[in-house]
Design a protein around this motif. Structure first.
Motif, mmCIF file in Angstrom:
data_model
loop_
_atom_site.group_PDB
_atom_site.id
_atom_site.type_symbol
_atom_site.label_atom_id
_atom_site.label_comp_id
_atom_site.label_asym_id
_atom_site.label_seq_id
_atom_site.Cartn_x
_atom_site.Cartn_y
_atom_site.Cartn_z
ATOM 1 N N VAL A 152 0.842 -1.205 0.000
ATOM 2 C CA VAL A 152 0.000 0.000 0.000
ATOM 3 C C VAL A 152 0.876 1.253 0.000
ATOM 4 O O VAL A 152 0.622 2.211 -0.732
ATOM 5 C CB VAL A 152 -0.958 -0.015 1.211
ATOM 6 C CG1 VAL A 152 -1.608 1.352 1.406
ATOM 7 C CG2 VAL A 152 -2.036 -1.048 1.014
ATOM 8 N N ALA A 153 1.941 1.202 0.822
ATOM 9 C CA ALA A 153 2.857 2.342 0.879
ATOM 10 C C ALA A 153 3.502 2.572 -0.487
ATOM 11 O O ALA A 153 3.660 3.717 -0.919
ATOM 12 C CB ALA A 153 3.932 2.111 1.936
ATOM 13 N N TYR A 167 1.209 4.278 -2.713
ATOM 14 C CA TYR A 167 1.152 5.713 -2.397
ATOM 15 C C TYR A 167 2.308 6.441 -3.073
ATOM 16 O O TYR A 167 2.162 7.571 -3.519
ATOM 17 C CB TYR A 167 1.226 5.937 -0.888
ATOM 18 C CG TYR A 167 -0.125 5.949 -0.236
ATOM 19 C CD1 TYR A 167 -0.966 7.041 -0.369
ATOM 20 C CD2 TYR A 167 -0.571 4.867 0.503
ATOM 21 C CE1 TYR A 167 -2.209 7.058 0.222
ATOM 22 C CE2 TYR A 167 -1.812 4.865 1.098
ATOM 23 C CZ TYR A 167 -2.624 5.964 0.952
ATOM 24 O OH TYR A 167 -3.861 5.982 1.515
ATOM 25 N N LYS A 202 1.522 9.127 -6.577
ATOM 26 C CA LYS A 202 1.662 10.315 -5.750
ATOM 27 C C LYS A 202 0.642 11.372 -6.143
ATOM 28 O O LYS A 202 0.522 11.727 -7.303
ATOM 29 C CB LYS A 202 3.074 10.865 -5.892
ATOM 30 C CG LYS A 202 3.573 11.525 -4.637
ATOM 31 C CD LYS A 202 5.039 11.819 -4.748
ATOM 32 C CE LYS A 202 5.600 12.179 -3.386
ATOM 33 N NZ LYS A 202 7.035 12.291 -3.409
ATOM 34 N N PRO A 223 -6.706 7.222 -4.441
ATOM 35 C CA PRO A 223 -6.310 5.851 -4.115
ATOM 36 C C PRO A 223 -7.008 4.835 -5.009
ATOM 37 O O PRO A 223 -8.063 5.090 -5.573
ATOM 38 C CB PRO A 223 -6.751 5.696 -2.662
ATOM 39 C CG PRO A 223 -7.784 6.745 -2.458
ATOM 40 C CD PRO A 223 -7.429 7.862 -3.361
ATOM 41 N N ILE A 233 3.040 6.453 4.026
ATOM 42 C CA ILE A 233 1.587 6.606 3.868
ATOM 43 C C ILE A 233 1.136 7.919 4.495
ATOM 44 O O ILE A 233 0.390 8.699 3.886
ATOM 45 C CB ILE A 233 0.832 5.403 4.489
ATOM 46 C CG1 ILE A 233 1.051 4.150 3.651
ATOM 47 C CG2 ILE A 233 -0.656 5.697 4.606
ATOM 48 C CD1 ILE A 233 0.498 2.885 4.268
ATOM 49 N N ARG A 254 -1.234 14.913 0.072
ATOM 50 C CA ARG A 254 -2.440 15.006 -0.741
ATOM 51 C C ARG A 254 -3.456 15.948 -0.110
ATOM 52 O O ARG A 254 -4.072 16.760 -0.799
ATOM 53 C CB ARG A 254 -3.053 13.621 -0.918
ATOM 54 C CG ARG A 254 -4.000 13.603 -2.068
ATOM 55 C CD ARG A 254 -4.366 12.222 -2.480
ATOM 56 N NE ARG A 254 -5.164 11.603 -1.454
ATOM 57 C CZ ARG A 254 -5.249 10.300 -1.280
ATOM 58 N NH1 ARG A 254 -4.578 9.491 -2.041
ATOM 59 N NH2 ARG A 254 -5.998 9.788 -0.345
#
Lengths: 354, 164
Positions: A134-135, A138, A142, A146, B33, B40
């Motif tokens: 998941v990281a 991300y 960027k 999601p 994260i 964001r």
């Protein structure tokens, strides 16, 4: 002769009853066996063949190390190098040896890589895999919306960050504790959910194990105590807003507060353990009903199975809810304790304001 | 009882495993994260702020435009008014001028006509006079051809003159 004839059937009957009792389905034992730790991971029994994963046993006793696989116990009629699994008392289910007086005693140290340890490592690899991927997404996406697993977990991560950490600890310091809170939340959640799955690699009752919940609570306790500021200790020793006669000459409030420092993590430990174990016990109880009635008559067993399965499904669904709730409660309370420990004295500012 | 009898080994393994998990996730998962989420959120907030600002600017621009349009309208109106006024003035002036000019022209024409008429009258008078003289001469010449008639006429003229 007549006496002998009469006695013989009684003997036979007694023996027969004993045999039945041995083969009898014992719901209590079965349930305890399922929700406690064990030295091997029993997967399935087909007929009389037990399929299980043998796990390494590591003992340190009387200055000596003992390493062997748990399968050795089976191969040697349950006893290997003097150690056997106790089946009653406080140490039931754990490896013990007989001391000189014949009493069962535990080895000095038992580092055995048990079923729960394997399950913990499995869940940790799962968590690591999920969250590192998941990281990565991300990093890859960027500034974009999601996607996939990321979008499934992002609301939960944001919930933990905003509604648990930020609201309990405060805007200033919450970022320090968020990694720990996220970790315990997802660790508890994934193990709660894996615990509901009845077969390998799920089914290990990790969050319903008092040792595991104890370690989690200890982490919370250590972090709370370590990050506690002066205000926290002042509150404990000399709680403001409490009549003086509760502090002098008998320091009633300080004693209660100091007890509170330890009862908080203790309650965390017991709540999670008891909730998860209770859920498993209820489900296993419903399943056991099928076999208890099945022993009386097969038809009855099938009849009861309809009701039992129905209730089990209901309980499973409830357990999914409980899995989330308990993960939330544990994390929220940890966050509240961190918040209490790091709360700054606001009396001076209050007096200025008033 | 075994339920509440925690295994020592399990506690050790759990501490180790959870410690590793905490370290690994904190470093390789939560940090990026959290950073990404914050970034964001910041960018969304900035975008919203920018949008708001743009809207405000648009509104200001719109207001400015309206003001400009209003001003332009007022200016146009004044210009039109002035132009109309100017037109009237010019027209009036032109009219007056033309009237004056016409008058002048008529006057001069009249004068010319009078002069011409007078000249013509004078010429006619002269011509008539010269004709009359030449006729009179001719008549006289005819009358005075012989001496008796000449004498009679002179006496007549003398008579007439002495009568006066």
């Amino acid at each position: 002769m007549a006496q002998h004839d009469l006695k013989n059937p009684v003997d036979k009957l007694e023996k027969w009853q004993e045999e039945i009792a041995q083969e009898d389905f014992k719901a209590g034992e079965m349930i305890i066996e399922h929700i406690t730790d064990s030295y091997e991971w029993h997967i399935i029994t087909v007929g009389h063949t037990h399929v299980s994963i043998p796990l390494p046993v590591m003992l340190y006793d009387e200055g000596e190390f003992h390493f062997f696989m748990s399968s050795e116990l089976h191969h040697n009629n349950g006893t290997y190098q003097g150690y056997f699994i106790s089946d009653e008392g406080f140490n039931s289910g754990k490896l013990v040896r007989k001391d000189d007086a014949g009493a069962e005693i535990r080895p000095d140290l038992d580092f055995s890589f048990t079923k729960n340890v394997l399950a913990i490592f499995f869940s940790i690899f799962l968590l690591g895999f999920i969250f590192i991927s998941v990281a990565n997404s991300y990093k890859k996406r960027k500034g974009k919306a999601p996607k996939g697993l990321q979008s499934l977990l992002e609301p939960i991560i944001i919930f933990v960050r905003d509604d648990i950490a930020r609201s309990s600890i405060g805007e200033k310091r919450y970022e320090r504790y968020t990694p720990f809170l996220l970790t315990i939340f997802f660790f508890i959640l994934i193990n709660n959910l894996l615990g509901i799955i009845p077969f390998f690699p799920g089914g290990a009752n990790i969050t319903g194990n008092i040792g595991v919940t104890g370690v989690l609570a200890a982490f919370t306790f250590i972090i709370t105590t370590y990050s506690a500021n002066k205000n926290y200790w002042v509150h404990i020793v000399n709680a403001p807003g409490v009549p003086w006669w509760l502090k002098i000459p008998v320091p009633l409030m300080p004693i209660v507060e100091i007890m509170g420092v330890f009862t908080k993590p203790f309650v965390l430990m017991v709540r999670l353990f008891a909730n998860m174990s209770a859920g498993h016990i209820i489900i296993l109880g419903f399943i056991s009903l099928i076999f208890i009635f099945g022993e009386i008559s097969q038809g009855l067993g099938f009849g009861v199975s309809i009701v039992s399965v129905g209730f089990s499904i209901f309980m499973d669904v409830l357990e999914i809810l409980v899995a989330f709730i308990q993960a939330y409660v544990f994390t929220l309370l940890s966050a509240l304790y961190f918040g209490m420990a790091t709360e700054e004295a606001h009396h001076s500012s209050e007096t200025i304001n008033h | 009882m075994s339920l509440i009898n925690p295994g020592f080994g399990l506690i050790i393994w759990m501490t180790l495993a959870f410690g590793i998990l905490l370290f690994v996730l904190a470093k390789f998962a939560w940090k990026p994260i959290m950073a990404a989420l914050k970034e964001r959120e910041d960018s969304i907030e900035n975008a919203l702020l920018a949008a708001e600002k743009a809207q405000q600017a648009m509104e200001e621009l719109k207001l400015g435009n309206e003001k400009l349009i209003q001003e332009a309208q007022i200016e146009r109106d004044t210009i039109l008014k002035e132009a109309r006024k100017l037109k009237d003035v010019i027209l009036n002036e032109a009219r007056e001028k033309s009237i004056m000019e016409t008058k002048n022209m008529i006057q001069s024409a009249r004068e010319q006509i009078t002069t011409d008429k007078n000249a013509a009258l004078a010429e006619i008078k002269n011509t008539i006079a010269s004709y009359s003289i030449s006729i009179a001469e001719k008549i006289l010449r005819e009358e005075l051809k012989d001496k008796s008639r000449q004498m009679a006429y002179a006496e007549k003229l003398l008579k007439e003159t002495s009568l006066n």
